[in-house]
Design a protein around this motif. Sequence first.
Motif, PDB file in Angstrom:
ATOM      1  N   ILE A   1      46.906  80.530  32.646  1.00 26.60           N
ATOM      2  CA  ILE A   1      47.550  80.438  33.952  1.00 26.60           C
ATOM      3  C   ILE A   1      48.820  79.594  33.860  1.00 26.60           C
ATOM      4  N   SER A   2      49.220  79.221  32.653  1.00 25.86           N
ATOM      5  CA  SER A   2      50.431  78.410  32.510  1.00 25.86           C
ATOM      6  C   SER A   2      51.518  79.182  31.787  1.00 25.86           C
ATOM      7  N   GLY A   3      52.749  79.007  32.265  1.00 26.28           N
ATOM      8  CA  GLY A   3      53.882  79.681  31.650  1.00 26.28           C
ATOM      9  C   GLY A   3      54.127  79.227  30.234  1.00 26.28           C
ATOM     10  N   ALA A   4      53.851  77.948  29.956  1.00 22.57           N
ATOM     11  CA  ALA A   4      54.051  77.423  28.606  1.00 22.57           C
ATOM     12  C   ALA A   4      53.089  78.067  27.616  1.00 22.57           C
ATOM     13  N   ALA A   5      51.923  78.465  28.101  1.00 19.81           N
ATOM     14  CA  ALA A   5      50.928  79.096  27.228  1.00 19.81           C
ATOM     15  C   ALA A   5      51.105  80.598  27.139  1.00 19.81           C
ATOM     16  N   GLY A   6      51.405  81.252  28.271  1.00 13.77           N
ATOM     17  CA  GLY A   6      51.400  82.709  28.267  1.00 13.77           C
ATOM     18  C   GLY A   6      52.547  83.391  28.962  1.00 13.77           C
ATOM     19  N   GLY A   7      53.610  82.661  29.308  1.00 11.09           N
ATOM     20  CA  GLY A   7      54.730  83.290  30.004  1.00 11.09           C
ATOM     21  C   GLY A   7      54.499  83.347  31.499  1.00 11.09           C
ATOM     22  N   CYS A   8      55.495  83.841  32.222  1.00  6.74           N
ATOM     23  CA  CYS A   8      55.398  83.893  33.683  1.00  6.74           C
ATOM     24  C   CYS A   8      54.341  84.897  34.142  1.00  6.74           C
ATOM     25  N   GLN A   9      53.965  85.837  33.295  1.00  7.06           N
ATOM     26  CA  GLN A   9      52.857  86.735  33.630  1.00  7.06           C
ATOM     27  C   GLN A   9      51.590  85.933  33.926  1.00  7.06           C
ATOM     28  N   ALA A  10      51.473  84.763  33.289  1.00  9.48           N
ATOM     29  CA  ALA A  10      50.296  83.927  33.485  1.00  9.48           C
ATOM     30  C   ALA A  10      50.372  83.131  34.781  1.00  9.48           C
ATOM     31  N   GLU A  11      51.571  82.915  35.292  1.00  8.38           N
ATOM     32  CA  GLU A  11      51.732  82.139  36.523  1.00  8.38           C
ATOM     33  C   GLU A  11      51.935  83.064  37.721  1.00  8.38           C
ATOM     34  N   VAL A  12      53.099  83.671  37.820  1.00  7.31           N
ATOM     35  CA  VAL A  12      53.348  84.608  38.917  1.00  7.31           C
ATOM     36  C   VAL A  12      52.404  85.801  38.830  1.00  7.31           C
ATOM     37  N   GLY A  13      52.121  86.266  37.619  1.00  4.65           N
ATOM     38  CA  GLY A  13      51.192  87.389  37.452  1.00  4.65           C
ATOM     39  C   GLY A  13      49.806  87.063  37.970  1.00  4.65           C
ATOM     40  N   SER A  14      49.290  85.900  37.597  1.00  2.21           N
ATOM     41  CA  SER A  14      47.964  85.492  38.067  1.00  2.21           C
ATOM     42  C   SER A  14      47.959  85.263  39.572  1.00  2.21           C
TER      43      SER A  14
ATOM     44  N   LYS B   1      49.907  85.512  23.782  1.00  2.00           N
ATOM     45  CA  LYS B   1      49.842  84.964  22.425  1.00  2.00           C
ATOM     46  C   LYS B   1      50.980  85.487  21.563  1.00  2.00           C
ATOM     47  N   ASP B   2      51.333  86.770  21.767  1.00  2.00           N
ATOM     48  CA  ASP B   2      52.382  87.390  20.959  1.00  2.00           C
ATOM     49  C   ASP B   2      53.791  87.052  21.435  1.00  2.00           C
ATOM     50  N   MET B   3      53.905  86.520  22.641  1.00  2.00           N
ATOM     51  CA  MET B   3      55.217  86.212  23.211  1.00  2.00           C
ATOM     52  C   MET B   3      55.883  85.090  22.410  1.00  2.00           C
ATOM     53  N   PRO B   4      57.143  85.258  22.054  1.00  2.46           N
ATOM     54  CA  PRO B   4      57.819  84.195  21.291  1.00  2.46           C
ATOM     55  C   PRO B   4      57.937  82.912  22.094  1.00  2.46           C
TER      56      PRO B   4
END
Length: 293
Positions: free
Chosen positions: A161-174, A261-264
């Motif tokens: 749920i954090s952008g630092a871990a998974g990108g904005c998909q994890a924040e705005v997406g969630s 995980k794959d996101m740079p």
Amino acid sequence: MEIRSMKELIEITAREKKSIGQIMLMMEEEKSGKDQDTLMRMMEERLIKMKEAVESGKNDPSPAPSGISGGDALKMGDYVSQGKSLSGSYISDAMAFSLATSENNARMGVIVATPTAGAAGILPGVLLSLQKNAGASNEDLVMGLFTASTLGYVIANRSFISGAAGGCQAEVGSAAAMAAGTIVELKGGTPEQAVNATAIAMKSLLGLVCDPVAGLVEVPCIKRNVIGTSIAFSAADLALAGIESRIPCDEVIKAMYEVGKDMPRSLRETALGGLAVTETGLKVKERLFSKKS
């Protein structure tokens, strides 16, 4: 009681003959030892903070300390009040309320992280629009927050749920996924429809990068919150119409985890890629950091 997946959540709602929100209320009662009335009052305090953030932000034309955001909630509210919106009252009001919340956050005001500060505009935008346009009561909205909490709980425990871990998909997406499922439940949909809406919204934001200009949760974060409200309502409409996600929600969540995980690293909140390193983005960063030096 423990919820480990959306599939298990649907099974529990069927077995207990309860809504998603009611299941979370039961689970919290069991874990915290607090009675349901106390838990409802505690959640209502969060709702009140959401309303205060919207009220504080919606008529405030002042810029954030950075100077790169502020005043757009007022513009959007004026536009909507003039009857010019193309989106209909549900979405246009949610957009205005989302802007107000996110701009209040940028001005260092109090917000409720749902699930994070960077995505804090979506759920209040959606909930307060439902109150304004559908007559949802405060009690309805409080139960909606329990619904959103359940969906967010599963996402957080199976992915990011954090952008630092998974990108904005994890924040705005969630956040959009949580809001979509909540809309469905508040509009009388089934738990299955709510989970389908959650999956549809999350799929629509899969791969979204986190690239904040100058490292601040303002550009493009605030407008992504606004767009997230539109996606939440669209996903809810699809689910309420009986349209299902062809990929089960748990698999969508897993896909989001794998993509994250794959996101740079440059696209995970480091401000080293994407919009943060555009010509304008770098100029903003230089201006802000030169002031501090």
